[in-house]
Design an enzyme around this catalytic site. Structure first.
Site, mmCIF file in Angstrom:
data_model
loop_
_atom_site.group_PDB
_atom_site.id
_atom_site.type_symbol
_atom_site.label_atom_id
_atom_site.label_comp_id
_atom_site.label_asym_id
_atom_site.label_seq_id
_atom_site.Cartn_x
_atom_site.Cartn_y
_atom_site.Cartn_z
ATOM 1 N N GLU A 207 -6.395 5.067 -24.296
ATOM 2 C CA GLU A 207 -7.308 4.666 -23.218
ATOM 3 C C GLU A 207 -8.055 5.845 -22.589
ATOM 4 O OE1 GLU A 207 -5.148 2.075 -20.525
ATOM 5 O OE2 GLU A 207 -5.441 0.397 -21.893
ATOM 6 N N GLU B 68 -3.380 -3.948 -27.378
ATOM 7 C CA GLU B 68 -2.381 -4.231 -26.342
ATOM 8 C C GLU B 68 -2.702 -5.536 -25.656
ATOM 9 O OE1 GLU B 68 -1.832 -1.225 -23.363
ATOM 10 O OE2 GLU B 68 -2.047 0.403 -24.800
HETATM 11 C C1 GLA Z 1 -2.413 0.296 -20.568
HETATM 12 C C2 GLA Z 1 -1.748 1.437 -21.316
HETATM 13 C C3 GLA Z 1 -0.308 1.186 -21.643
HETATM 14 C C4 GLA Z 1 0.405 0.494 -20.519
HETATM 15 C C5 GLA Z 1 -0.306 -0.788 -20.185
HETATM 16 C C6 GLA Z 1 0.380 -1.579 -19.106
HETATM 17 O O1 GLA Z 1 -3.130 -0.541 -21.337
HETATM 18 O O2 GLA Z 1 -2.435 1.788 -22.478
HETATM 19 O O3 GLA Z 1 0.305 2.433 -21.933
HETATM 20 O O4 GLA Z 1 0.453 1.328 -19.405
HETATM 21 O O5 GLA Z 1 -1.595 -0.471 -19.733
HETATM 22 O O6 GLA Z 1 -0.288 -2.790 -18.880
#
Ligand code: GLA
Ligand code: ZN
Length: 676
Positions: A150, A305
């Site tokens: 991210e 994710e």
């Molecule tokens: C983000 C991060 C993860 C985690 C999630 C929790 O997307 O990439 O490492 O912290 O949020 O929702």
């Protein structure tokens, strides 16, 4: 080729948190198989375990994990650990820490907060990436590289400030040119030496929109070159392993169309607050994000994710209601995803995310509601093989552009600081999505082509760049349907207003010029009145067109501009150019779009499926994903027999969908019909 031709099902796997619990790590594998997991993203935040002290690598624990996963047929999306640095690194090289927008150096802690410019940080990342690649890139079960995590945010350290200046020198050549294009005659801002320029900051200059645009472009460029550096490091050993970065929704920091050029596959992280009141509105937004992600590379993307149950960072962390995990997972597939991945596999015992949803909870059980939901998705995905090769096809292109987003976020005009560009794009998107009309997105870069689309929608394109007005003109001339709105074609790529009538270069195409724009108070509204006296509310922004030669399809209902055109249609060449002067609500937008689309033949995913509002149908290459977001059971009616790819039932006539129900319907082929 390491990239497999199956749907990936799995998630973030952080065994580095569990090295003191060998029995847990063994149990993980057993449970993964039970849950139908075939891929994990490994080691995203494992740097401190991989390089416990500078230059000393410890891969043994990871070797074991990699072996165990591959022996059990679980593929690996191997991460580079650059998203969070070990304490020793920050302590020894403070330059790797970011400076905030007050130019203060941050302390060690948290993640996603390193300086992307720092040569030391780049070098340390390059070294660990190289070591990882040497160790694992020969492994056939490394499916892909997950670079960092991210990417986001800005750094305003002296190194970044200097790099920004160099970027500006490269772009403008002379200060004279920069002064001209940044309009520094304003407030005596003329720069006489490059060293006077600092990154935008509330401590210094923050309101020059031209500077802001360049800062965002520069930050995009820093991130892109960082990703490229990492990519080169990991692909040096085996260039066949594709590279991804995980993107985010409604992201504003960097231009994702640009970043996507640095990677092989787009992936993203989706965390909607399902069950918080209006799942339809939420589903529309998520659908739009999926389509945007697919559009960055015009090919299937990955859902990297999602949560199997809840998150723990919203004010109200609601559980996904029964059925929603399957529905939201398959929504991603409907829009072109090749995976359903989750954060995370197992809840940690400590740290801030111990109560974030995970496949396996602290009880370690496989007979939980969440585990069963996940296993169900695994099972369904395993049966969807034919869908994998089906491609999303769109006849409509919506222009969405990050530079326009930045331009609108900094313009001091109209609805100050709240121009709601993404929401406006969503308004259009939703009206199409609800009718099963497929959409691609494109930005305004030089390489964007509008060829092949029947309809191009350009919501709130305040900035024109990359010759977009010419492309829209030609598109219309050649028979396309162009839809434009209020506040379009006002500034160029430098955020300098065009001199002359707006929308720049399109007044003859639209048959009008836009003269003024009125911003309404939150409680105010105007109306759009059609020829048959029907009307619908307009809110937030109402633009006043003049010299209208276009056909007037609707007028304003009140205020001093009552009777002035609010919706027009202009024949231009072989096509039609529409202009919407005010902003309707979602219901009104649907009426406007129905009117516009009445003259265009566009394939609809729900052509053979009668369904009530709250049920949406999305097509992926002939597979109709029927999704019930209404929060109620709903009856749908199939106009021809179809087979559900989930239950394998043949469905004909009326069918009741449960709350959060989903069907993946496929029409019978002639051969199947004969066999039946
Ligand atoms: C983000 C991060 C993860 C985690 C999630 C929790 O997307 O990439 O490492 O912290 O949020 O929702
Ligand atoms: Zn920096």
């Amino acid at each position: 080729m390491n990239y497999p031709n199956v749907f990936l099902h799995g998630g973030d796997y952080n065994p580095d948190q569990w090295l003191d619990y060998p029995e847990v790590l063994l149990e993980d594998i057993r449970l993964m198989k039970l849950a139908g997991i075939n891929a994990v993203s490994l080691g995203i935040f494992a740097w401190a375990r991989l390089e416990p002290e500078e230059g000393r690598y410890d891969f043994e624990w990871m070797d074991e994990i990699v072996e165990r996963l591959t022996e059990n047929g679980i593929g690996i999306v191997l991460a580079t650990p650059s998203a969070a640095r070990p304490a020793w690194l920050a302590q020894r090289y403070p330059e790797v820490l970011r400076c905030n927008d007050r130019f203060e150096r941050m302390h060690y802690g948290e993640r996603h907060n390193h300086c992307l410019t720092s040569p030391v940080y780049r070098e340390k990342v390059r070294q660990i990436d190289t070591a990882l690649a040497r160790r694992y890139a020969g492994h056939k079960d490394i499916l892909m590289w997950h670079i960092g995590n991210e990417f986001g945010g800005d750094c305003r350290c002296p190194l970044c400030a200097q790099a920004f200046r160099e970027w500006l020198i490269d772009k403008y050549g002379t200060l004279e040119e920069l002064n001209r294009r940044w309009w520094t005659g304003f407030w005596s801002q003329r720069y006489t030496d490059w060293s006077q320029i600092e990154p935008p900051s509330p401590m210094g200059e923050v309101s020059n929109p031209s500077m802001w645009l360049d800062w965002r472009r520069f930050e995009t460029c820093q991130c892109a070159s960082f990703v490229r550096m990492e990519r080169e490091a990991v692909q040096a050993v085996n260039g066949d392993i594709p590279v991804t970065i995980n993107l985010m929704e409604r992201f504003r920091d960097y231009d994702y169309f640009t970043l996507a050029k640095e990677i092989d596959v787009v992936s993203w992280d989706s965390y909607p607050t399902w069950g918080s009141g209006d799942d339809m509105a939420l589903a529309a937004n998520v659908a739009m994000q999926h389509d945007l992600m697919r559009s960055f590379k015009r090919k299937p993307f990955l859902l990297m994710e999602s949560t199997p149950s809840l998150v723990n960072w919203k004010p109200h962390n609601k559980l996904k209601r029964p059925g929603m995990h399957l529905l939201s997972s398959l929504q991603a597939v409907a829009h072109g995803s090749q995976s359903v991945m989750m954060f995370q596999w197992r809840k940690g015992r400590g740290g801030s995310e111990a109560f974030h949803g995970a496949v396996v909870s602290h009880d370690g059980r496989s007979d939980t509601r969440v585990f069963r939901d996940v296993a169900e998705v695994g099972q369904v995905l395993a049966g969807l093989k034919p869908v994998l090769d089906a491609r999303n096809q769109a006849g409509v292109c919506i222009l969405f552009d990050y530079e326009n987003l930045w331009a609108l976020e900094r313009v001091q005009a109209a609805q100050l600081g709240n121009m709601r560009y993404i929401d406006t794009v969503l308004l259009f998107y939703r009206s199409l999505w609800e009718q099963g009309i497929a959409v691609d997105f494109a930005d305004m870069s030089e390489e964007t082509s509008l060829e092949g689309y029947k309809v191009v929608i350009a919501p709130m394109l305040f900035m024109f760049r990359g010759g977009i007005e010419e492309k829209m003109r030609r598109f219309t001339e050649k028979g396309g349907v162009l839809v434009t709105t209020f506040f379009s074609g006002i500034v160029d790529a430098d955020h300098l207003t065009y001199l002359g009538d707006a929308p720049h270069g399109l007044t003859d195409v639209l048959g009008l010029r836009a003269e003024e724009i009125d911003a309404l108070y939150p409680e105010e509204f105007n109306t759009l009145v059609f020829k048959d006296d029907r009307d619908l509310p307009l809110e937030e922004l109402c633009e006043l067109p003049r010299d209208v030669t276009a056909e007037v399809m609707g007028v304003y209902g009140s205020d001093f501009y009552a009777g002035m055109p609010a919706l027009t249609r202009n024949r231009f060449g072989r096509g039609t150019a529409w202009y919407l002067a005010g902003k309707p609500d979602p219901y009104g937008m649907k009426i406007v779009m129905d009117m516009i689309l009445a003259e265009v033949k566009l394939p609809k995913a729900d052509a053979e499926i009668d369904h009530p509002a709250g049920v949406v149908v999305t097509d992926r290459g002939g597979y109709r994903f029927v999704q019930n977001y209404s929060g109620e059971p709903q009856r749908v009616r199939l106009l021809c027999p179809m087979r559900d790819q989930i239950s394998h039932n043949q469905i004909e006539g009326e069918w009741t969908m449960p709350v959060n129900g989903i069907l993946i319907l496929k029409k019978y082929t002639e051969k199947e019909e004969q066999e039946d």
